[in-house]
Write a protein that holds these residues in place. Structure first.
Motif, mmCIF file in Angstrom:
data_model
loop_
_atom_site.group_PDB
_atom_site.id
_atom_site.type_symbol
_atom_site.label_atom_id
_atom_site.label_comp_id
_atom_site.label_asym_id
_atom_site.label_seq_id
_atom_site.Cartn_x
_atom_site.Cartn_y
_atom_site.Cartn_z
ATOM 1 N N VAL A 44 0.872 -1.175 0.000
ATOM 2 C CA VAL A 44 0.000 0.000 0.000
ATOM 3 C C VAL A 44 0.908 1.224 0.000
ATOM 4 N N ALA A 45 0.849 1.987 -1.075
ATOM 5 C CA ALA A 45 1.653 3.202 -1.208
ATOM 6 C C ALA A 45 0.777 4.381 -0.824
ATOM 7 N N ALA A 46 1.111 5.053 0.277
ATOM 8 C CA ALA A 46 0.243 6.080 0.838
ATOM 9 C C ALA A 46 0.907 7.445 0.823
ATOM 10 N N GLU A 75 7.382 10.561 -5.856
ATOM 11 C CA GLU A 75 6.544 9.722 -6.709
ATOM 12 C C GLU A 75 7.252 9.261 -7.976
ATOM 13 N N THR A 76 8.096 10.095 -8.568
ATOM 14 C CA THR A 76 8.803 9.675 -9.776
ATOM 15 C C THR A 76 9.899 8.673 -9.437
ATOM 16 N N ALA A 77 10.655 8.956 -8.389
ATOM 17 C CA ALA A 77 11.772 8.085 -8.022
ATOM 18 C C ALA A 77 11.309 6.711 -7.558
ATOM 19 N N ASP A 97 -4.433 11.129 0.806
ATOM 20 C CA ASP A 97 -5.058 11.506 2.080
ATOM 21 C C ASP A 97 -6.582 11.524 1.985
ATOM 22 N N ALA A 98 -7.103 11.898 0.821
ATOM 23 C CA ALA A 98 -8.558 11.956 0.638
ATOM 24 C C ALA A 98 -8.869 11.993 -0.843
ATOM 25 N N GLY A 99 -9.893 11.269 -1.243
ATOM 26 C CA GLY A 99 -10.332 11.313 -2.630
ATOM 27 C C GLY A 99 -9.540 10.396 -3.541
ATOM 28 N N MET A 100 -9.577 10.718 -4.832
ATOM 29 C CA MET A 100 -8.991 9.862 -5.866
ATOM 30 C C MET A 100 -7.547 10.223 -6.145
ATOM 31 N N PRO A 101 -6.631 9.263 -6.058
ATOM 32 C CA PRO A 101 -5.238 9.539 -6.431
ATOM 33 C C PRO A 101 -5.140 10.099 -7.843
ATOM 34 N N SER A 102 -4.176 10.967 -8.042
ATOM 35 C CA SER A 102 -3.855 11.633 -9.316
ATOM 36 C C SER A 102 -4.689 12.875 -9.588
ATOM 37 N N VAL A 103 -5.761 13.126 -8.823
ATOM 38 C CA VAL A 103 -6.559 14.344 -8.992
ATOM 39 C C VAL A 103 -6.061 15.374 -7.983
ATOM 40 N N ASP A 105 -3.349 15.202 -6.640
ATOM 41 C CA ASP A 105 -2.663 14.365 -5.667
ATOM 42 C C ASP A 105 -1.704 13.447 -6.412
ATOM 43 N N PRO A 106 -0.765 12.805 -5.692
ATOM 44 C CA PRO A 106 0.132 11.854 -6.356
ATOM 45 C C PRO A 106 -0.647 10.740 -7.048
ATOM 46 N N GLY A 107 -0.075 10.214 -8.112
ATOM 47 C CA GLY A 107 -0.700 9.114 -8.840
ATOM 48 C C GLY A 107 -0.434 9.155 -10.327
ATOM 49 N N TYR A 108 -0.402 10.355 -10.889
ATOM 50 C CA TYR A 108 -0.240 10.487 -12.341
ATOM 51 C C TYR A 108 1.077 9.880 -12.818
ATOM 52 N N ARG A 109 2.162 10.163 -12.107
ATOM 53 C CA ARG A 109 3.486 9.720 -12.567
ATOM 54 C C ARG A 109 3.595 8.197 -12.622
ATOM 55 N N ILE A 110 3.061 7.530 -11.613
ATOM 56 C CA ILE A 110 3.184 6.077 -11.600
ATOM 57 C C ILE A 110 2.270 5.429 -12.633
ATOM 58 N N VAL A 111 1.128 6.041 -12.906
ATOM 59 C CA VAL A 111 0.257 5.533 -13.967
ATOM 60 C C VAL A 111 0.947 5.689 -15.319
ATOM 61 N N GLU A 112 1.543 6.851 -15.528
ATOM 62 C CA GLU A 112 2.274 7.096 -16.775
ATOM 63 C C GLU A 112 3.363 6.051 -16.982
ATOM 64 N N ARG A 113 4.108 5.764 -15.912
ATOM 65 C CA ARG A 113 5.203 4.788 -16.002
ATOM 66 C C ARG A 113 4.662 3.373 -16.184
#
Length: 294
Positions: A44-46, A75-77, A97-103, A105-113
């Motif tokens: 779980v990446a929080a 998040e990139t590293a 912390d709340a809501g949907m990751p990447s909005v 908030d962190p999440g976009y970079r790992i999805v891209e990768r």
């Protein structure tokens, strides 16, 4: 007697990166799937591990997998390290912390990768401050745009808002409590004091409140009351400009002067401006300069 219940297979998220939405306020909004994911994930990446454990405690779930921090500064590293788990058939759940990751908030970079590495990405949808504020605003919801946080510097913020002044769709913004009065004032200048808007704060929490009205009124109220909590601002889109025949007849004449046939020019301009073709044709004929020798 044979047990009729099916034999459980592997979790559907096995070998996947899962973006999991968490409650934006009310813990009861957590989905059963989120609870299962927190219990069963390999990692779980929080965004904030302390908040994750607090949420897990309120949900009564034990996080059995590895918990690691995943925030805007790493998040990139850390992306490939987490995705190596996915490539090996494990499940990595990303929560913020709340809501949907990447909005916002962190999440976009790992999805891209993950997409670059051709790994499976899925989501456990749930609470969203953007959609909740939009739904409660009382403003049109059929078309909208999410603009996130505005620039902090006044000049940059003013330029951003000026570029959005003609946006016809409903706009959703995030803002911090200590900047909300200033931001609403800047919006009133850029969009007009009468532009309808809503300020939604503490959504789904005990002191949830949605203030609605013209931007000027909301700016005054924010300055007087010192609004607190997590805040979303929803602003109505720019009203459609109603053109008249007189406004566009010069465009028809200019196109005719450049060699376009009058009927064709009238048809295109009338359709674009939303004015009657017959009236525009008559106005263009009346305004057209007489031909030599007539």
């Amino acid at each position: 007697m044979t047990d009729p219940s099916p034999v459980p297979g592997p979790a559907p998220e096995a070998g996947s990166l899962v973006l999991a939405a968490t409650p934006i306020g009310n813990t009861e909004d957590a989905s059963p799937r989120l609870v299962r994911l927190l219990a069963d994930a390999d990692v779980v990446a929080a965004e904030d591990t302390r908040r994750l454990h607090g949420l897990a405690g309120r949900l009564g779930v034990e996080v059995r997998g590895k918990v690691t921090s995943y925030h805007e500064h790493n998040e990139t590293a850390r992306a490939d390290e987490l995705l190596d788990v996915v490539a090996g058939g494990g499940t990595v759940v990303v929560v913020t912390d709340a809501g949907m990751p990447s909005v916002s908030d962190p999440g976009y970079r790992i999805v891209e990768r993950a997409i670059e590495r051709d790994l499976r990405v899925t989501a456990a949808p749930g609470p969203s401050a953007v959609l909740t504020a939009l739904a409660l605003s009382g403003l049109p919801t059929d078309r909208f745009t999410f603009e996130g946080f505005l620039p902090r510097k006044a000049g940059d913020r003013a330029r951003t808002l000026k570029a959005l002044a003609a946006e016809p769709r409903t706009m959703v913004f995030f803002e911090a409590p200590h900047r909300i009065a200033e931001t609403l004032g800047a919006m009133a200048v850029a969009f007009g004091e009468a532009r309808p808007a809503a300020v939604a704060r503490e959504l789904t929490k005990t002191y949830e409140e949605v203030l609605r009205g013209p931007l000027a009124n909301l700016a005054e109220r924010a300055a007087a009351e010192q609004l607190r909590g997590e805040i979303c601002v929803v602003v109505g889109g720019a009203p459609a400009v109603q053109a008249s025949v007189d406004d566009v007849v010069s465009e028809v004449l200019e196109r005719v002067a450049q060699g376009e046939r009058l009927k064709a020019a009238v048809a295109e301009v009338a359709d674009a401006a939303g004015v009657p073709k017959r009236d525009l044709y008559a106005a263009a004929l009346a305004a057209r300069p007489p031909r030599p020798g007539r």
